[in-house]
Design a protein around this motif. Sequence first.
Motif, mmCIF file in Angstrom:
data_model
loop_
_atom_site.group_PDB
_atom_site.id
_atom_site.type_symbol
_atom_site.label_atom_id
_atom_site.label_comp_id
_atom_site.label_asym_id
_atom_site.label_seq_id
_atom_site.Cartn_x
_atom_site.Cartn_y
_atom_site.Cartn_z
ATOM 1 N N VAL A 471 58.299 -41.599 28.798
ATOM 2 C CA VAL A 471 57.542 -41.652 30.041
ATOM 3 C C VAL A 471 58.111 -42.760 30.908
ATOM 4 O O VAL A 471 58.989 -43.517 30.490
ATOM 5 N N ALA A 472 57.591 -42.860 32.139
ATOM 6 C CA ALA A 472 58.073 -43.880 33.053
ATOM 7 C C ALA A 472 57.721 -45.273 32.539
ATOM 8 O O ALA A 472 56.630 -45.499 32.007
ATOM 9 N N SER A 473 58.644 -46.186 32.718
ATOM 10 C CA SER A 473 58.406 -47.572 32.322
ATOM 11 C C SER A 473 57.521 -48.276 33.355
ATOM 12 O O SER A 473 57.621 -48.005 34.557
ATOM 13 N N ALA A 474 56.683 -49.153 32.877
ATOM 14 C CA ALA A 474 55.812 -49.915 33.778
ATOM 15 C C ALA A 474 56.570 -51.027 34.484
ATOM 16 O O ALA A 474 56.069 -51.598 35.457
ATOM 17 N N THR A 475 57.783 -51.327 34.023
ATOM 18 C CA THR A 475 58.509 -52.478 34.571
ATOM 19 C C THR A 475 59.781 -52.120 35.333
ATOM 20 O O THR A 475 60.301 -52.937 36.081
ATOM 21 N N SER A 476 60.309 -50.909 35.151
ATOM 22 C CA SER A 476 61.571 -50.562 35.801
ATOM 23 C C SER A 476 61.624 -49.078 36.130
ATOM 24 O O SER A 476 61.283 -48.238 35.304
ATOM 25 N N LEU A 477 62.085 -48.762 37.345
ATOM 26 C CA LEU A 477 62.213 -47.363 37.760
ATOM 27 C C LEU A 477 63.391 -46.673 37.083
ATOM 28 O O LEU A 477 63.508 -45.454 37.141
ATOM 29 N N ASN A 478 64.264 -47.457 36.447
ATOM 30 C CA ASN A 478 65.469 -46.903 35.847
ATOM 31 C C ASN A 478 65.402 -46.887 34.329
ATOM 32 O O ASN A 478 66.426 -46.837 33.658
ATOM 33 N N THR A 479 64.182 -46.961 33.776
ATOM 34 C CA THR A 479 64.009 -47.023 32.331
ATOM 35 C C THR A 479 63.098 -45.907 31.840
ATOM 36 O O THR A 479 62.087 -45.594 32.481
ATOM 37 N N ILE A 480 63.465 -45.309 30.709
ATOM 38 C CA ILE A 480 62.583 -44.370 30.014
ATOM 39 C C ILE A 480 61.912 -45.120 28.870
ATOM 40 O O ILE A 480 62.585 -45.718 28.020
ATOM 41 N N ASP A 481 60.596 -45.091 28.855
ATOM 42 C CA ASP A 481 59.825 -45.738 27.794
ATOM 43 C C ASP A 481 59.601 -44.725 26.675
ATOM 44 O O ASP A 481 58.801 -43.801 26.809
ATOM 45 N N ALA A 482 60.345 -44.887 25.573
ATOM 46 C CA ALA A 482 60.211 -43.989 24.422
ATOM 47 C C ALA A 482 59.513 -44.680 23.256
ATOM 48 O O ALA A 482 59.622 -44.245 22.114
ATOM 49 N N THR A 483 58.778 -45.752 23.546
ATOM 50 C CA THR A 483 58.161 -46.547 22.476
ATOM 51 C C THR A 483 56.908 -45.914 21.902
ATOM 52 O O THR A 483 56.455 -46.307 20.829
ATOM 53 N N ARG A 484 56.302 -44.969 22.623
ATOM 54 C CA ARG A 484 55.035 -44.344 22.244
ATOM 55 C C ARG A 484 53.884 -45.365 22.241
ATOM 56 O O ARG A 484 52.860 -45.158 21.599
ATOM 57 N N SER A 485 54.056 -46.453 22.967
ATOM 58 C CA SER A 485 52.997 -47.456 23.044
ATOM 59 C C SER A 485 51.984 -47.154 24.133
ATOM 60 O O SER A 485 50.820 -47.563 24.039
ATOM 61 N N THR A 486 52.401 -46.416 25.165
ATOM 62 C CA THR A 486 51.487 -46.065 26.256
ATOM 63 C C THR A 486 51.221 -44.575 26.327
ATOM 64 O O THR A 486 50.443 -44.125 27.166
#
Length: 496
Positions: A471-486
């Motif tokens: 999903v979209a990262s909360a801190t960067s428009l150029n990052t994919i958040d794959a941590t499954r934390s959010t």
Amino acid sequence: MNRWVGELAVASICGVLLGCGGGSSSDEVTPAAAEVVSVGTITGFGSVIVNGVRFDDSGATVTINDQAASSAQLKVGMVVQVEGNVNACPNADVALCEGIAARIRFRSNIEGPITTINRLTNTLQVMGRDIVVDDTTVFEGTTATDLAGLSVGDMVSVSGLAEQEHVRARLLERTGTFQNGTTPVMLYGLAASVNTSLGTCAVDGVQVRFQGVPASDLPTGGVANGQYVNVQGKVYDNGVMTADRIQLRDRISYPDASVVELEGFVSGFISVANFIVGGQQVDATGAIFRNGTATDLKDGVKVEVEGTMAGAVLVASKVIFRQEVNAQIVAPIQSKNGSTASFVVLGQSVLTTPLTLFLDSSGKGGRATPTLGYADLAVADRVDVRAYKDSAGKLVARLVERTDPDPVLIAKGPVDVKAPVTKFTMLGIDVATGASTRYRDEFSNLISDAEFYALLQVPPAPPSTTRVQGVASATSLNTIDATRSTSTRGEVELAH
């Protein structure tokens, strides 16, 4: 010019004289209203776009599988023959040529049941004929955009580039479920291994039985090796198609001195003076090479060859190496630049060209809307981009599909750098991982984060191709958040 290209290799008689779909040098000059036969993949509409030429089809005669049809029945991904005139042709890599179509003809390679599927190799068989799909294959009749939406026994129609060992699908359409003895099956191809006493032959790799077929439904004099035929029937059983009818059809023919542009994959490579592209023998000893050199010629390489015919040999004046898709980004458009026909996704600029295929599977129009193009895309539209990096490192789109909104972001491509076990970068996109991320090897088996990062190769080693979703990262428009934390989305997989 009423020649039909039976073996669907992309060929167009517009290359050296017309400069369509080739390179960018000033030697490509277009005479006004030049007659042209162009055979290639439909990449868009608003008229019909083939090989970088926008043909006005308002007065064209259209046939589909030798039956009268209309241009409204044509689809993106079909490999068609267009006969007509080209009125203006600037550099086709940056602007569309303009032409008028007199005739448009389409033939499927094969229509029949799927007999095997191999999702690891992206291949399937239709009545035993090998079909290869890739990131630019257009799928119709299924909600999936890959083989996941298909099953053995599904009835499909395939249009693509015929090679010696297989057909490389450009359009694969699911039309239903095969009912043996009821559902019509059909193929076009060369007859081989004819055994008149047994009434058997092979057509384009498919085993065919024609014993008992009335002479009136066979070619005059019977079936013979080397004939280009259309086979129709309703039975496929035990690896054999039973024909109800076999008809002769015309196939590709280039007379001496015709100007030819042929796009396809090199096979049968012996030397620069002797190799095959799309079933056509080529001599490139006097050719200019672009995007590569003569030493880059080898089996499996995609090229465009331009030249003239001398007997049965295409004498090339130009050979252009065409890069294959090796990158995918699925994300909302962040911005557009109309002057360069480009847009930005996940911070990465993507260039579109006249050769880019545009599809719409969103609620805005659906795939029934045939006129989607760059101008129809809007900021915040979610798009599925299949691209390659050019020599300058720019992402160039081969396919752009507008999809419905979804928070899931997807990327696939070679990895640039890694920082075990928390982050890696691909295509300029940072991917954040964590303890809850799902890690998979190239066979889709779940593995640990340490195992994944140990397998993940980065330059100077040959980089691993990896598929990511998050999903979209909360801190960067150029990052994919794959941590499954959010969210519950977050997976990384080593791809083939």
